[in-house]
Design a protein around this motif. Sequence first.
Motif, PDB file in Angstrom:
ATOM      1  N   ILE A   1       0.872  -1.091   0.111  1.00  0.00           N
ATOM      2  CA  ILE A   1      -0.152  -0.106   0.090  1.00  0.00           C
ATOM      3  C   ILE A   1       0.973   1.287  -0.031  1.00  0.00           C
ATOM      4  CG2 ILE A   1      -1.747   1.297   1.436  1.00  0.00           C
ATOM      5  CD1 ILE A   1      -2.414  -1.331   2.635  1.00  0.00           C
ATOM      6  N   PRO A   2       0.717   2.044  -1.031  1.00  0.00           N
ATOM      7  CA  PRO A   2       1.722   3.441  -1.061  1.00  0.00           C
ATOM      8  C   PRO A   2       1.542   4.061   0.255  1.00  0.00           C
ATOM      9  CG  PRO A   2       0.301   2.924  -3.082  1.00  0.00           C
ATOM     10  CD  PRO A   2      -0.071   2.035  -2.109  1.00  0.00           C
ATOM     11  N   ARG A   3       2.707   4.768   0.873  1.00  0.00           N
ATOM     12  CA  ARG A   3       2.494   5.312   2.255  1.00  0.00           C
ATOM     13  C   ARG A   3       2.520   6.822   1.858  1.00  0.00           C
ATOM     14  NH1 ARG A   3       2.026   0.248   3.260  1.00  0.00           N
ATOM     15  NH2 ARG A   3       2.693  -0.522   5.281  1.00  0.00           N
TER      16      ARG A   3
ATOM     17  N   ILE B   1      12.610   1.687 -10.042  1.00  0.00           N
ATOM     18  CA  ILE B   1      13.022   0.387  -9.584  1.00  0.00           C
ATOM     19  C   ILE B   1      12.304   0.070  -8.285  1.00  0.00           C
ATOM     20  CG2 ILE B   1      15.116   1.297  -8.518  1.00  0.00           C
ATOM     21  CD1 ILE B   1      16.427  -1.224  -9.598  1.00  0.00           C
ATOM     22  N   PHE B   2      11.951  -1.139  -7.914  1.00  0.00           N
ATOM     23  CA  PHE B   2      11.131  -1.655  -6.798  1.00  0.00           C
ATOM     24  C   PHE B   2       9.767  -0.961  -6.882  1.00  0.00           C
ATOM     25  CE2 PHE B   2      15.602  -1.039  -5.294  1.00  0.00           C
ATOM     26  CZ  PHE B   2      15.865  -2.517  -5.093  1.00  0.00           C
ATOM     27  N   SER B   3       8.979  -1.014  -7.958  1.00  0.00           N
ATOM     28  CA  SER B   3       7.985  -0.098  -8.390  1.00  0.00           C
ATOM     29  C   SER B   3       6.635  -0.523  -7.727  1.00  0.00           C
ATOM     30  CB  SER B   3       7.654  -0.016  -9.915  1.00  0.00           C
ATOM     31  OG  SER B   3       6.930   0.658 -10.266  1.00  0.00           O
ATOM     32  N   GLY B   4       6.442  -1.812  -7.227  1.00  0.00           N
ATOM     33  CA  GLY B   4       5.493  -2.157  -6.541  1.00  0.00           C
ATOM     34  C   GLY B   4       4.061  -1.916  -7.335  1.00  0.00           C
TER      35      GLY B   4
ATOM     36  N   ASP C   1      10.135  -4.482 -11.038  1.00  0.00           N
ATOM     37  CA  ASP C   1      10.019  -5.089  -9.831  1.00  0.00           C
ATOM     38  C   ASP C   1      10.175  -6.655 -10.152  1.00  0.00           C
ATOM     39  OD1 ASP C   1       8.147  -4.147  -7.093  1.00  0.00           O
ATOM     40  OD2 ASP C   1       8.303  -6.382  -7.603  1.00  0.00           O
ATOM     41  N   SER C   2      10.516  -7.452  -9.262  1.00  0.00           N
ATOM     42  CA  SER C   2      10.999  -8.594  -9.299  1.00  0.00           C
ATOM     43  C   SER C   2       9.807  -9.483  -9.275  1.00  0.00           C
ATOM     44  CB  SER C   2      12.133  -9.006  -8.051  1.00  0.00           C
ATOM     45  OG  SER C   2      11.534  -8.834  -6.871  1.00  0.00           O
ATOM     46  N   GLU C   3       8.517  -9.132  -8.720  1.00  0.00           N
ATOM     47  CA  GLU C   3       7.613  -9.858  -8.327  1.00  0.00           C
ATOM     48  C   GLU C   3       6.267  -9.822  -9.456  1.00  0.00           C
ATOM     49  OE1 GLU C   3       7.626 -11.891  -5.664  1.00  0.00           O
ATOM     50  OE2 GLU C   3       9.782 -11.115  -5.677  1.00  0.00           O
TER      51      GLU C   3
ATOM     52  N   SER D   1      12.355  -7.701 -13.170  1.00  0.00           N
ATOM     53  CA  SER D   1      13.698  -7.618 -13.086  1.00  0.00           C
ATOM     54  C   SER D   1      14.108  -7.696 -11.422  1.00  0.00           C
ATOM     55  CB  SER D   1      14.644  -6.365 -13.813  1.00  0.00           C
ATOM     56  OG  SER D   1      15.880  -6.331 -13.602  1.00  0.00           O
ATOM     57  N   ASP D   2      15.195  -8.650 -11.315  1.00  0.00           N
ATOM     58  CA  ASP D   2      15.557  -8.534 -10.037  1.00  0.00           C
ATOM     59  C   ASP D   2      16.675  -7.636 -10.142  1.00  0.00           C
ATOM     60  OD1 ASP D   2      16.977  -9.100  -7.701  1.00  0.00           O
ATOM     61  OD2 ASP D   2      17.635 -11.279  -8.264  1.00  0.00           O
ATOM     62  N   LEU D   3      16.570  -6.565  -9.215  1.00  0.00           N
ATOM     63  CA  LEU D   3      17.376  -5.274  -9.301  1.00  0.00           C
ATOM     64  C   LEU D   3      17.728  -4.842 -10.616  1.00  0.00           C
ATOM     65  CD1 LEU D   3      19.545  -6.170  -6.530  1.00  0.00           C
ATOM     66  CD2 LEU D   3      18.540  -4.104  -6.458  1.00  0.00           C
ATOM     67  N   PHE D   4      18.903  -4.824 -11.314  1.00  0.00           N
ATOM     68  CA  PHE D   4      19.031  -4.345 -12.585  1.00  0.00           C
ATOM     69  C   PHE D   4      19.349  -5.113 -13.651  1.00  0.00           C
ATOM     70  CE2 PHE D   4      20.504  -0.593  -9.793  1.00  0.00           C
ATOM     71  CZ  PHE D   4      19.830   0.376 -10.219  1.00  0.00           C
TER      72      PHE D   4
ATOM     73  N   ASN E   1      12.230   3.003  -3.717  1.00  0.00           N
ATOM     74  CA  ASN E   1      11.669   2.677  -2.417  1.00  0.00           C
ATOM     75  C   ASN E   1      11.732   1.279  -2.272  1.00  0.00           C
ATOM     76  OD1 ASN E   1      10.486   2.707  -0.143  1.00  0.00           O
ATOM     77  ND2 ASN E   1       8.087   3.214  -0.810  1.00  0.00           N
ATOM     78  N   PRO E   2      13.066   0.797  -1.885  1.00  0.00           N
ATOM     79  CA  PRO E   2      13.343  -0.621  -1.694  1.00  0.00           C
ATOM     80  C   PRO E   2      12.836  -1.162  -0.361  1.00  0.00           C
ATOM     81  CG  PRO E   2      15.348   0.787  -1.129  1.00  0.00           C
ATOM     82  CD  PRO E   2      14.373   1.531  -1.381  1.00  0.00           C
ATOM     83  N   PRO E   3      12.734  -2.339  -0.270  1.00  0.00           N
ATOM     84  CA  PRO E   3      12.391  -2.979   0.949  1.00  0.00           C
ATOM     85  C   PRO E   3      13.256  -2.576   2.285  1.00  0.00           C
ATOM     86  CG  PRO E   3      12.470  -4.694  -0.855  1.00  0.00           C
ATOM     87  CD  PRO E   3      13.148  -3.578  -1.196  1.00  0.00           C
TER      88      PRO E   3
END
Length: 249
Positions: free
Chosen positions: A61-63, A88-91, A112-114, A140-143, A156-158
């Motif tokens: 959920i965007p914060r 990156i890490f776009s969710g 995003d990786s998921e 993509s896993d990272l780059f 906005n990484p984990p």
Amino acid sequence: MTEDNLKQQIQWLLKEKYNGHATEEFDKDVERLEAGEPLDFIIGFVDFLDCKIDLSKRTLIPRVETEFWVDQVLEDLDYSAKLRILDIFSGSGCIGIAVLKKLPNSCVVLSDSEVIAIEQIRINAGLNNIDPSRYQIIRSDLFENITGKFDIIFANPPYISLKNQDQIQKSVLKYEPKPALFGGDDGLLYIEALLAQAKDFLGDQGKIYIEFDPPQENEIVKMIKRHGYSGHGFIKDQYNRLRCVYVAK
Ligand SMILES: C[S@@+](CC[C@H](N)C(=O)[O-])C[C@H]1O[C@@H](n2cnc3c(N)ncnc32)[C@H](O)[C@@H]1O
């Protein structure tokens, strides 16, 4: 959640999802709220800057803190600029889609990786009527699958530390996706990996904006120096805490 909070959320649910008309479906949703499910997942979307962000795939959920610092960055950018930007890490895609709306001449890669995130980003780009020629969505896993140079990288990484798991709200742990939350023992795993790799993907004047947890400030400054970046600065959130670091190539 306090009794008053719950009452407020029930009123909000009634207004936002049911237009003020309580139905059987509404009663079921109230039970979900009482069981601790986040209101935003029950309503199914949030507003983020001038965008509507669907959450049906249940990405993070965007914060409001993220919304606040991204808004500040966008306010400082030239509206007419033709930039190539990476989220990156776009969710859910909230950052990249807000960028696409605000900067009509820029292009954005959202990654995003998921799988759920890739699907969610696609839904949100469509929902916000973004011209498909202006964005690319890449799993993509990272780059790993990213190519080319960018003027700006938003990240906005984990970043929650596994050591602090017990301080996280139960509803976050139960309902939000784990890959969106934890960044290893100290929370810095992805920030370090990002700083180690991002330079190769930045143009000469390129900058990275990274969200982090305020207590991580000193460790992040050490990493920025270790990886040889030319400068950095911070952006505070609406609660007066350092929340975003910007790093110049
Ligand atoms: C904190 S969420 C941020 C989501 C969104 N940008 C926002 O601000 O609400 C982090 C995202 O990073 C993704 N992620 C986790 N590990 C990753 C990796 N190795 N490579 C790329 N993305 C990753 C997660 O799937 C999650 O969507």
